[in-house]
Design an enzyme around this catalytic site. Structure first.
Site, PDB file in Angstrom:
ATOM      1  N   PHE A  33       0.860  -1.188   0.000  1.00 13.67           N
ATOM      2  CA  PHE A  33       0.000   0.000   0.000  1.00 13.67           C
ATOM      3  C   PHE A  33       0.894   1.234   0.000  1.00 13.67           C
ATOM      4  O   PHE A  33       1.749   1.389   0.870  1.00 13.67           O
ATOM      5  CB  PHE A  33      -0.943   0.039   1.205  1.00 13.67           C
ATOM      6  CG  PHE A  33      -1.871   1.226   1.147  1.00 13.67           C
ATOM      7  CD1 PHE A  33      -2.979   1.221   0.321  1.00 13.67           C
ATOM      8  CD2 PHE A  33      -1.598   2.377   1.879  1.00 13.67           C
ATOM      9  CE1 PHE A  33      -3.804   2.330   0.224  1.00 13.67           C
ATOM     10  CE2 PHE A  33      -2.425   3.493   1.792  1.00 13.67           C
ATOM     11  CZ  PHE A  33      -3.527   3.465   0.964  1.00 13.67           C
ATOM     12  N   ASP A  89       9.263   2.675   1.794  1.00 14.92           N
ATOM     13  CA  ASP A  89       8.075   3.370   2.289  1.00 14.92           C
ATOM     14  C   ASP A  89       7.949   3.019   3.771  1.00 14.92           C
ATOM     15  O   ASP A  89       7.495   1.935   4.126  1.00 14.92           O
ATOM     16  CB  ASP A  89       6.845   2.918   1.492  1.00 14.92           C
ATOM     17  CG  ASP A  89       5.545   3.516   2.016  1.00 14.92           C
ATOM     18  OD1 ASP A  89       5.539   4.027   3.147  1.00 14.92           O
ATOM     19  OD2 ASP A  89       4.536   3.453   1.289  1.00 14.92           O
ATOM     20  N   LYS A  91       2.426   9.525   8.657  1.00 13.37           N
ATOM     21  CA  LYS A  91       1.729   8.998   9.841  1.00 13.37           C
ATOM     22  C   LYS A  91       2.230   9.541  11.185  1.00 13.37           C
ATOM     23  O   LYS A  91       1.871  10.626  11.568  1.00 13.37           O
ATOM     24  CB  LYS A  91       1.741   7.461   9.802  1.00 13.37           C
ATOM     25  CG  LYS A  91       0.879   6.929   8.637  1.00 13.37           C
ATOM     26  CD  LYS A  91       0.250   5.601   8.904  1.00 13.37           C
ATOM     27  CE  LYS A  91      -0.919   5.374   7.970  1.00 13.37           C
ATOM     28  NZ  LYS A  91      -0.576   4.765   6.691  1.00 13.37           N
TER      29      LYS A  91
HETATM   30  C1  LIG Z   1      -0.856   5.106   5.261  1.00 14.19           C
HETATM   31  C2  LIG Z   1       0.173   4.718   4.255  1.00 14.19           C
HETATM   32  C3  LIG Z   1       0.346   5.438   3.060  1.00 14.19           C
HETATM   33  C4  LIG Z   1      -0.541   6.585   2.655  1.00 14.19           C
HETATM   34  O1  LIG Z   1      -0.475   7.647   3.545  1.00 14.19           O
HETATM   35  P1  LIG Z   1      -1.573   8.841   3.432  1.00 14.19           P
HETATM   36  O2  LIG Z   1      -1.107   9.818   4.463  1.00 14.19           O
HETATM   37  O3  LIG Z   1      -2.898   8.216   3.736  1.00 14.19           O
HETATM   38  O4  LIG Z   1      -1.516   9.367   2.063  1.00 14.19           O
HETATM   39  C5  LIG Z   1       1.368   5.051   2.219  1.00 14.19           C
HETATM   40  N1  LIG Z   1       2.159   4.002   2.520  1.00 14.19           N
HETATM   41  C6  LIG Z   1       2.017   3.294   3.657  1.00 14.19           C
HETATM   42  C7  LIG Z   1       2.940   2.150   3.935  1.00 14.19           C
HETATM   43  C8  LIG Z   1       1.004   3.615   4.557  1.00 14.19           C
HETATM   44  O5  LIG Z   1       0.830   2.888   5.660  1.00 14.19           O
END
Ligand SMILES: *Cc1c(COP(=O)(O)O)cnc(C)c1O
Length: 399
Positions: free
Chosen positions: A139, A224, A253
């Site tokens: 994701f 990420d 986050k």
């Molecule tokens: C939450 C998340 C995202 C997206 O972050 P947003 O602030 O919702 O755009 C991208 N990568 C990972 C691994 C995430 O957990």
């Protein structure tokens, strides 16, 4: 003052229905507890999906926000922004990276990483080397580039045409990744542990093998760490668990303890590709968000929060393993690092989340069958035990 139900009903009328929301309206929080509009208290094991790293109303973060709000809320990146520079300095001191770009969310951080990787490759090698490999079940966000990068059909469905140049390989399979790395590829984008995909921890040695194959081919490695970063796994960043350094890392986050923020960090070699005018953001690195970020990172480092994360994480896994022993027909596996822990069920998790809510505990379920535990990193063993008692009750009622 409206009741929870009144808020729920009104929200259903005036907001898009793009979230299937849990029927509760939290209005206040302190530590690992939140209270809803009816005054009901809940133990929070979701923490805004790993955002409230220090829990709710952490005094140092609140103080930093109050102080900054009085001094200056916003200042354009046309100018120099001291709290932004301070946060960048902190992050550079704590990581492989030499430089930081700030934005406002995870998706934006990944957008910046994708743009930087392509721009760098373009500058170094010319066109036709813009491909990016990501993992299945990953994701990376909801913008057009990041939903294209996301290795889940359901996230991309209906939004085509997607961005060209992305392909997906099974997560944790070094040979499959190696096979995908031809001379059209400029970068590999991976989560060190997949969060939304079900708390998937890769096999030992995987990240090291990925680093080596990227080095051999001059392919950039992007981690990420939007979910795994900022102390979540017990280290400040998950790449530090195995000592495998990326070329680019994205954060969001937990970085500002609950204030919206995103960041992209990279090595010096990439800096020249993001020269004046190549990329930007109005709010990115905003004084309020970065002041909150400084207070958050300093607290993580100075207040024993990482040690608590490790100890509480061990306790949580041990207690969940007990439940797995007690309910083998319902619980398949417990996995994770620090306070990013998944419990894979043999049954759908949504009814358990509902039942926990009724008993005053906020839980999350991802991938239909994985209960994902990501409490504030300050959670105590007593709070974990209170959650376990509720979960034990719920599992025993499943029969
Ligand atoms: C939450 C998340 C995202 C997206 O972050 P947003 O602030 O919702 O755009 C991208 N990568 C990972 C691994 C995430 O957990």
């Amino acid at each position: 003052m409206k009741t929870s139900q009144e808020w729920i009903d009104l929200g259903k009328k005036v907001l898009f229905g793009n979230y299937s929301r849990i029927p509760v309206a939290p209005v206040r929080g302190e530590g690992c507890r939140v209270w809803d509009a009816d005054g009901r208290c809940y133990l929070d094991f979701v923490a805004g999906i790993a955002v409230n790293a220090l829990g709710h109303a952490y005094p140092k973060v609140v103080d930093a926000i109050e102080k900054q709000a009085r001094a200056m809320l916003h200042c354009s990146n046309l100018y120099n922004i001291p709290p932004q520079i301070e946060l960048a300095e902190l992050l550079v001191a704590q990581t492989f990276a030499d430089r930081v770009f700030f934005c406002n969310s995870g998706a934006e951080a990944n957008e910046a990483a994708i743009k930087l990787a392509r721009k760098y490759s373009h500058d170094q090698y010319g066109k036709d080397r813009s491909g990016i490999v990501t993992a299945l079940s990953s994701f990376h966000g909801r913008t057009m580039a990041t939903l294209t990068a996301t290795g889940q059909e359901k996230v991309r469905l209906g939004f085509d045409p997607l961005l060209p140049g992305f392909q997906y390989v099974p997560y944790g399979d070094a040979a499959a990744l190696e096979a995908a790395l031809d001379d059209t590829i400029c970068a590999v984008l991976l989560e060190p542990i997949q969060g939304e995909g079900g708390v998937n921890v890769p096999p030992e040695g995987y990240l090291q093998a990925v680093r080596e194959m990227c080095d051999r081919r001059g392919v950039l490695l992007i981690f990420d760490e939007i979910q795994t970063g900022c102390g979540r796994t017990g280290k400040l960043f998950a790449y530090q668990l195995e000592g495998v350094e990326p070329d680019i890392m994205t954060l969001a986050k937990g970085l500002a303890g609950g204030v919206p923020i995103g960041a992209m960090l990279a090595r010096e070699a990439l800096a020249a590709s993001f020269g004046p005018g190549t990329h930007g953001s109005t709010f990115g690195g905003n004084p309020l968000a970065t002041a909150a970020g400084c207070a958050t990172i300093r607290s993580l480092l100075e207040d024993g929060v990482l040690d608590n994360c490790v100890a509480s994480g061990r306790h949580l896994v041990a207690r969940l393993e007990e439940l797995r022993g007690k309910y083998p027909a319902l619980v398949k596996e417990v996995r994770g690092r620090g306070l990013l822990v998944g419990m894979e069920l043999e049954v759908p998790g949504a009814p358990l989340v509902q039942a926990a809510l009724a008993k005053g505990v906020l839980l999350n379920c991802t991938r239909e069958k994985v209960l994902r535990f990501m409490p504030p990193l300050i959670v105590s063993t007593g709070e974990i035990d209170a959650m376990i008692t509720v979960l034990d009750d719920i599992l025993s009622a499943q029969g």
